[in-house]
Write an enzyme that holds these catalytic residues in place. Structure first.
Site: not given
Ligand code: NAD
Length: 455
Positions: A209, A243
């Site tokens: 997602e 998002c």
């Molecule tokens: P992110 O990808 O930075 O982090 C998400 C999760 O991944 C966190 O738990 C984090 O600890 C983990 N993570 C971070 N870096 C990682 C790595 N290198 N390896 C493995 N895991 C890692 O995202 P965010 O900043 O928390 O959220 C924002 C993003 O999420 C935006 O792009 C937004 O559009 C998207 N989002 C999508 C939805 C949806 O339903 N489609 C909902 C909310 C947010």
């Protein structure tokens, strides 16, 4: 417990078959509801500390959403679990065919920070309803919510069924080293790619997602009063950290001045003269994101908002006019309270431009003309969206929610959540009362009959 041991522990428990009966699944869903009910006040407080989220927003976009998903799962679970009889062709005479709904097994859910409670637990509802065990990793950027989740889940669940592992990217990577039966990830596109790559080593199925730049298009024949209200609400809820928030506005030239003036008014109606200090207005999650967003304020011409307070990491609802695709604000998902405005003369330009970029998670089109509405729906590919509204599609449990292309893989919500965590196993139950010989080679007239049946 070490991560490796936790996964083993869940796998051993999963193979006791305990998670599969309806009664067990119902109990887990009831636990989830009771857990949320017991901690409602602490959840609201944690969201306020992490994001300055108001009680109204916390209830409507996080807590209430989960209650309705749990209610829907409890109401329909028995039906969803039933093996489903499907048609059987003449070639299979004597047999019956079914779809058996099988849990994947031990699942991993990785959550983001923007709706840190709802986006952590909404997939858990699907996972438990479908009879899986769950390891959940909340986001480290919202530490209050993350530690509350850990505390609540510890209290209400056996870790063999559902456990929370707190931590940052490093912990997330360690989790991804384990062999899970399904990984459900919500977050950014770059991390989504890492998750998919890691999962590919075991060919573990993934639901991703993700995000992207969701266009909001206002055509010349739109109801501008409603468009302005609904765009301002969709964009500035949670200070744009949604998002599916309208990422940018594409407006038809002839209605642009009127729409922009109505948008400014709509912002005032929502958050008053001083939005930075309005209790209903969320803050930016941390200093890094505050600085990233502040850079965008140099683009185009500022026509609304623009004020910031770095001590509380808050940025006013902001509109930037005279933006082009070359501006920094148009390069990545904004994920904050800044609305850039692009202008078009002909809808064809918008179609060409949107097609030229990655497929968005959401798209919103405002127009009274049904033919043009259908044109947009047919010509542009995106996860989901609304005609004459923003965000609302996400809250309809009858609509699967997810992206397409770079905005995501797979979908969930309502029955789609159960399906996301379920393998549908196709089964033929054959008769032993007779054995049609035409399938075997060398039968008289066999091939002739097969050719007829397989037409
Ligand atoms: P992110 O990808 O930075 O982090 C998400 C999760 O991944 C966190 O738990 C984090 O600890 C983990 N993570 C971070 N870096 C990682 C790595 N290198 N390896 C493995 N895991 C890692 O995202 P965010 O900043 O928390 O959220 C924002 C993003 O999420 C935006 O792009 C937004 O559009 C998207 N989002 C999508 C939805 C949806 O339903 N489609 C909902 C909310 C947010």
């Amino acid at each position: 417990m070490r991560i490796h041991d936790l996964v083993q522990h869940q796998r051993t428990f999963y193979y006791t078959e305990s998670t599969k009966p309806f009664s067990f699944r119902r109990e887990q869903l009831n636990n989830l509801r009771n857990m949320i009910e017991e901690h409602e006040q602490s959840i609201i407080e944690a969201l306020y500390k992490d994001l300055h989220k108001s009680e109204f927003e916390s209830y409507t976009t996080e807590i209430g959403f989960l209650y309705s998903e749990i209610t829907s799962a409890l109401k329909n679970l028995k039906e969803w679990m039933k093996p489903q009889k499907v048609k059987t062709p003449l070639t299979h005479a004597g047999s019956k065919s079914y779809l058996y709904q099988e849990p994947y097994g031990v699942t991993l859910i990785i959550a983001p920070w923007n709706y840190p409670f709802q986006l952590a637990l909404a997939p858990v509802i699907g996972a438990l309803a479908a009879g899986n065990t769950v390891v959940l990793k909340p986001s480290e950027l919202t530490p209050e919510t993350s530690s509350l989740l850990k505390e609540m889940v510890n209290k209400w669940f056996d870790p063999a069924v559902f456990a929370v592992v707190e931590g940052d990217a490093e912990v997330s990577q360690e989790l991804l080293e384990q062999r899970f039966d399904l990984i459900f990830f919500t977050g950014s596109v770059p991390v989504g790619k890492i998750v998919m790559e890691k999962a590919s080593r075991h060919l573990t199925p993934v639901i991703l997602e993700l995000g992207g730049k969701s266009p909001t298009i206002v055509d010349e024949d739109a109801n501008l009063d409603l468009a302005a209200k609904r765009i301002a609400w969709g964009k500035f809820t949670n200070a744009g950290q949604t998002c599916i928030a309208p990422d940018y506005l594409y407006v038809q030239r002839s209605v642009k001045p009127e729409l922009l003036s109505k948008l400014k008014q709509a912002i005032k109606d929502l958050y008053g003269e001083d939005p930075l200090y309005n209790e209903e207005y969320s803050h930016i999650v941390n200093r890094r994101h505050f600085d990233r967003l502040s850079e965008y304020l140099n683009d185009g011409e500022l026509i609304a908002g623009g004020e910031r307070d770095e001590d509380i990491t808050a940025i006013e609802p902001t509109i930037l006019d005279h933006i082009s695709w070359k501006d920094a604000v148009m390069q990545d998902e904004i994920f904050g309270p800044i609305l850039p405005v692009l202008t078009f003369d002909d809808l064809g330009e918008v179609v060409a431009e949107v097609r030229d970029h990655e497929k968005p998670l959401a798209l919103y089109y405002f127009s009274e003309n049904e033919e043009k509405q259908e044109e947009i729906l047919s010509k542009l590919s995106f996860g989901g969206g609304c005609i004459n509204d923003t965000l609302f599609h996400v809250a309809n449990p009858h609509l699967p929610f997810g992206g397409v292309g770079q905005s995501g893989v797979g979908s969930y919500h309502g029955k789609a959540s159960f399906d996301a965590f379920t393998h549908s196993k196709g089964i033929v139950k054959q008769t032993t009362k007779f054995d049609l010989s035409i399938r075997y080679p060398g039968r008289k007239h066999g091939l002739k009959l097969i050719k007829k049946l397989l037409k």
